[in-house]
Design an enzyme around this catalytic site. Structure first.
Site, PDB file in Angstrom:
ATOM      1  N   PHE A  14      41.841  57.774   0.594  1.00 18.39           N
ATOM      2  CA  PHE A  14      42.842  57.894  -0.463  1.00 18.39           C
ATOM      3  C   PHE A  14      43.534  59.257  -0.482  1.00 18.39           C
ATOM      4  O   PHE A  14      44.468  59.461  -1.253  1.00 18.39           O
ATOM      5  CB  PHE A  14      42.209  57.633  -1.832  1.00 18.39           C
ATOM      6  CG  PHE A  14      41.631  56.250  -1.960  1.00 18.39           C
ATOM      7  CD1 PHE A  14      42.452  55.139  -1.980  1.00 18.39           C
ATOM      8  CD2 PHE A  14      40.263  56.062  -2.048  1.00 18.39           C
ATOM      9  CE1 PHE A  14      41.925  53.860  -2.092  1.00 18.39           C
ATOM     10  CE2 PHE A  14      39.726  54.797  -2.167  1.00 18.39           C
ATOM     11  CZ  PHE A  14      40.554  53.691  -2.185  1.00 18.39           C
ATOM     12  N   HIS A  19      49.065  57.574  -5.096  1.00 21.04           N
ATOM     13  CA  HIS A  19      48.247  57.449  -6.306  1.00 21.04           C
ATOM     14  C   HIS A  19      47.425  58.708  -6.579  1.00 21.04           C
ATOM     15  O   HIS A  19      46.932  58.894  -7.685  1.00 21.04           O
ATOM     16  CB  HIS A  19      47.316  56.248  -6.151  1.00 21.04           C
ATOM     17  CG  HIS A  19      47.142  55.409  -7.374  1.00 21.04           C
ATOM     18  ND1 HIS A  19      48.000  55.406  -8.456  1.00 21.04           N
ATOM     19  CD2 HIS A  19      46.174  54.506  -7.688  1.00 21.04           C
ATOM     20  CE1 HIS A  19      47.576  54.552  -9.362  1.00 21.04           C
ATOM     21  NE2 HIS A  19      46.467  53.999  -8.929  1.00 21.04           N
ATOM     22  N   MET A  64      36.763  55.693  -9.570  1.00 18.14           N
ATOM     23  CA  MET A  64      38.028  55.166  -9.086  1.00 18.14           C
ATOM     24  C   MET A  64      39.044  55.365 -10.211  1.00 18.14           C
ATOM     25  O   MET A  64      38.686  55.541 -11.373  1.00 18.14           O
ATOM     26  CB  MET A  64      37.896  53.695  -8.680  1.00 18.14           C
ATOM     27  CG  MET A  64      36.954  53.482  -7.491  1.00 18.14           C
ATOM     28  SD  MET A  64      37.321  54.534  -6.061  1.00 18.14           S
ATOM     29  CE  MET A  64      38.689  53.660  -5.345  1.00 18.14           C
ATOM     30  N   ASN A  66      40.984  53.587 -12.031  1.00 21.62           N
ATOM     31  CA  ASN A  66      40.978  52.735 -13.221  1.00 21.62           C
ATOM     32  C   ASN A  66      39.835  53.042 -14.182  1.00 21.62           C
ATOM     33  O   ASN A  66      39.803  52.508 -15.288  1.00 21.62           O
ATOM     34  CB  ASN A  66      40.917  51.260 -12.816  1.00 21.62           C
ATOM     35  CG  ASN A  66      42.130  50.840 -12.017  1.00 21.62           C
ATOM     36  OD1 ASN A  66      43.081  51.599 -11.849  1.00 21.62           O
ATOM     37  ND2 ASN A  66      42.101  49.628 -11.518  1.00 21.62           N
ATOM     38  N   ASP A  91      50.530  59.944 -11.192  1.00 24.39           N
ATOM     39  CA  ASP A  91      51.688  59.330 -10.544  1.00 24.39           C
ATOM     40  C   ASP A  91      52.370  58.349 -11.486  1.00 24.39           C
ATOM     41  O   ASP A  91      51.723  57.734 -12.322  1.00 24.39           O
ATOM     42  CB  ASP A  91      51.249  58.600  -9.272  1.00 24.39           C
ATOM     43  CG  ASP A  91      50.266  57.471  -9.556  1.00 24.39           C
ATOM     44  OD1 ASP A  91      49.147  57.766 -10.029  1.00 24.39           O
ATOM     45  OD2 ASP A  91      50.616  56.296  -9.328  1.00 24.39           O
ATOM     46  N   ASN A 112      46.719  52.325 -15.104  1.00 22.80           N
ATOM     47  CA  ASN A 112      45.341  51.983 -15.466  1.00 22.80           C
ATOM     48  C   ASN A 112      44.433  53.193 -15.667  1.00 22.80           C
ATOM     49  O   ASN A 112      43.520  53.150 -16.491  1.00 22.80           O
ATOM     50  CB  ASN A 112      44.746  51.026 -14.436  1.00 22.80           C
ATOM     51  CG  ASN A 112      45.388  49.658 -14.516  1.00 22.80           C
ATOM     52  OD1 ASN A 112      45.773  49.200 -15.587  1.00 22.80           O
ATOM     53  ND2 ASN A 112      45.525  49.002 -13.377  1.00 22.80           N
TER      54      ASN A 112
END
Length: 190
Positions: A14, A19, A64, A66, A91, A112
């Site tokens: 990631f 994100h 994560m 969310n 973001d 989220n």
């Protein structure tokens, strides 16, 4: 003490994705001030340092995206930080790439990570810096788009945005008048 949180997903795959722009700003602040995220607690990597003469809690949730509130809420409780002293960097699909929008408070706007923080704090009354990443084109799905790395050309723009956002954080920490910081930093970064 002010609390600055950058949102992103953990893990090598990631890194430098759209994100993870919140992590990128925190990383910029850490590197430019020779700080390190040297503590871990409540599923968050963090440090407490002096920035512009003010004590600040810098956090990257180790959840994560969310589930970001699972790290932010408990760390803020543990260090007795009021939500009014929280600033979250993340973001935003609804802003064009290269745009930055600072806000005093507001809804999650479909993000989220922000939904999770709002849920865990029980309020949306905290500051945020929304960093535009634009919307996907060519029929790409939103999840694929936000988990995509920036192109070399996009990264040239986003490096300026990261630096601009980091300066906004520094000005916020040293200047309690967030409306002044908003006036200075809202808009397109060139």
């Amino acid at each position: 003490m002010k609390c600055i949180v950058g949102l992103g997903n953990i893990g090598k795959r990631f890194e430098q994705t759209k994100h993870n722009i919140g992590f990128e700003v925190i990383d910029y602040l850490l590197e430019s001030n020779q700080f390190k995220l040297d503590k871990q607690k409540f599923r968050g990597a963090y440090t407490i340092e002096r920035l512009g003469g003010e004590k600040v809690l810098l956090i990257e949730p180790m959840t994560m995206m969310n589930l970001s509130g699972e790290a932010v809420g408990p760390l803020m409780d543990y260090y007795n930080v009021d939500p009014e002293d929280l600033l979250v960097l993340y973001d935003d699909l609804d802003l064009p790439q290269g745009q930055v929008r600072l806000r005093q408070k507001g809804s999650a706007g479909g993000h989220n990570g922000m939904k999770s923080i709002i849920q865990h704090l029980g309020t949306d009354n905290f500051k945020r810096i929304r960093i535009g990443i634009g919307r996907p084109t060519n029929g790409m799905s939103v999840p694929d788009y936000v988990l995509q790395k920036f192109s070399k050309q996009e990264m040239e723009t986003m490096n300026k945005v990261i630096e601009h956002s980091a300066h906004a954080v520094e000005d916020y920490v040293s200047n309690s008048r967030f409306d002044h910081v908003m006036n200075e930093y809202n808009g397109e970064v060139s």
